[in-house]
Design an enzyme around this catalytic site. Structure first.
Site, PDB file in Angstrom:
ATOM      1  N   LYS A   1      55.715  65.114  70.250  1.00  0.00           N
ATOM      2  CA  LYS A   1      55.177  65.283  71.451  1.00  0.00           C
ATOM      3  C   LYS A   1      54.181  66.346  71.250  1.00  0.00           C
ATOM      4  CE  LYS A   1      56.793  63.782  75.335  1.00  0.00           C
ATOM      5  NZ  LYS A   1      55.917  62.722  75.413  1.00  0.00           N
TER       6      LYS A   1
ATOM      7  N   LYS B   1      61.917  58.694  81.674  1.00  0.00           N
ATOM      8  CA  LYS B   1      62.024  59.189  82.992  1.00  0.00           C
ATOM      9  C   LYS B   1      62.999  58.432  83.931  1.00  0.00           C
ATOM     10  CE  LYS B   1      57.095  61.039  82.218  1.00  0.00           C
ATOM     11  NZ  LYS B   1      55.985  60.916  82.651  1.00  0.00           N
TER      12      LYS B   1
ATOM     13  N   ARG C   1      78.237  49.086  99.791  1.00  0.00           N
ATOM     14  CA  ARG C   1      77.179  50.134  99.490  1.00  0.00           C
ATOM     15  C   ARG C   1      76.811  50.171  97.997  1.00  0.00           C
ATOM     16  NH1 ARG C   1      73.349  50.264 102.306  1.00  0.00           N
ATOM     17  NH2 ARG C   1      72.319  49.940 100.221  1.00  0.00           N
TER      18      ARG C   1
ATOM     19  N   ASP D   1      47.804  59.641  74.644  1.00  0.00           N
ATOM     20  CA  ASP D   1      48.177  60.160  75.950  1.00  0.00           C
ATOM     21  C   ASP D   1      46.962  60.635  76.540  1.00  0.00           C
ATOM     22  OD1 ASP D   1      50.436  60.840  77.715  1.00  0.00           O
ATOM     23  OD2 ASP D   1      49.803  62.810  76.990  1.00  0.00           O
TER      24      ASP D   1
ATOM     25  N   GLU E   1      52.388  61.771  69.339  1.00  0.00           N
ATOM     26  CA  GLU E   1      51.451  61.725  70.531  1.00  0.00           C
ATOM     27  C   GLU E   1      50.088  62.584  70.193  1.00  0.00           C
ATOM     28  OE1 GLU E   1      51.608  64.459  74.168  1.00  0.00           O
ATOM     29  OE2 GLU E   1      53.229  63.034  74.167  1.00  0.00           O
TER      30      GLU E   1
END
Length: 286
Positions: A169, A137, A102, A225, A202
């Site tokens: 950001k 992410k 597994r 963005d 950004e």
């Protein structure tokens, strides 16, 4: 691959955590049914077309469980394969093979799914100079392997963590009241600590691009963005290769080609690692 991020000790630690999670104090079913001395052989079979990633990781899983197991790869990581292809064999202690199954498949299926999706994006823009890149992410605890799979799919890695580079950001900008202030503070921080590190900013619109370009000799990349395609073309033309350009936000297989043709250098795609479809792979005892 950079040793800082991809090394055997870190990968082994990830695998050991996964094995402990799966096996715990022992495989009760296998121990009840199969003699500890029984030998066996199994094939690892791909059940749909895709790009293979994680065979080296699978080999480490088998070695940690039982270093007497013999693992034979029939293809290599990064290779496209057709449904029905046997990608590896393992032989030796049958209980050891079953206890590994597994965890081996979990790594292979996820990494191959990421590599397969990355390759699909890469193929769509190969007529341009743009590169497909990942994001942070990733699945918690699996970032190293997720990003390794992106490489096998033909993509490039963005920063691995918050200590890799400066990426200013929207929330940073909002916190200090503007792009210029945020950049000035970062430049001061870097200078004070004598750091050699890249800076990316950004931006949300053409005015922010203009403000960022006042620091073109200090920054390395501007992220556009969630720009519309029209504004993306305008922004890229306005930057005019003074710094690198990254497009980000909601990129899909149906939009990536036009984004790349707008002239950007990088296209970052969170989907590669935050929600990849696992490639269907099976381990069959023979």
């Amino acid at each position: 691959m950079e040793e800082k991020y991809f090394n055997i000790n870190r990968i082994s630690s990830i695998i050991e955590n996964a094995l402990f999670e799966d096996i715990g104090i022992g495989d009760i079913t296998t121990d009840a049914i199969i003699s500890s001395t029984e030998k066996g052989r199994a094939e690892i079979l791909v059940k749909e077309n895709g790009v293979i990633a994680g065979l080296d990781v699978a080999e480490i899983v088998f070695q940690i469980i039982d270093d007497a197991l013999i693992f034979k790869k029939c293809v290599h990581d990064g290779m496209p394969v057709a449904s029905g292809t046997v990608i590896a064999y393992v032989e030796g202690s049958l209980p050891s093979i079953l206890k590994s199954e597994r965890t081996v498949l979990n790594f292979l299926q996820r990494m191959s799914g990421i590599a397969t999706l990355t390759r699909r994006f890469v193929k769509l823009i190969e007529h341009t100079h743009a590169k497909i890149t990942d994001t942070r992410k990733t699945a918690p605890g699996l970032r190293m392997l997720d990003k390794l799979a992106v490489q096998y799919g033909g993509g490039v890695n963005h920063r691995f963590g918050l200590d890799d580079m400066v990426l200013i950001k929207d929330n940073h900008i909002a916190a200090v009241g503007g792009i210029s202030t945020a950049i000035e503070k970062c430049l001061s921080y870097i200078s004070l600590r004598n750091l050699s590190i890249k800076i990316e900013i950004e931006t949300k619109n053409l005015n922010e691009i203009d403000e960022a370009l006042h620091y073109k000799d200090a920054i390395h990349r501007i992220m556009l963005d969630n720009f519309s395609l029209n504004d993306l073309r305008k922004g890229t033309a306005y930057i005019n290769k003074q710094v690198e350009v990254e497009a980000s936000g909601g990129v899909t297989l149906s939009t990536v080609r036009e984004i790349a043709e707008a002239g950007v250098d990088f296209i970052s795609i969170g989907t590669l690692t935050h929600s990849p479809a696992a490639l269907d792979i099976a381990l069959n005892v023979q």
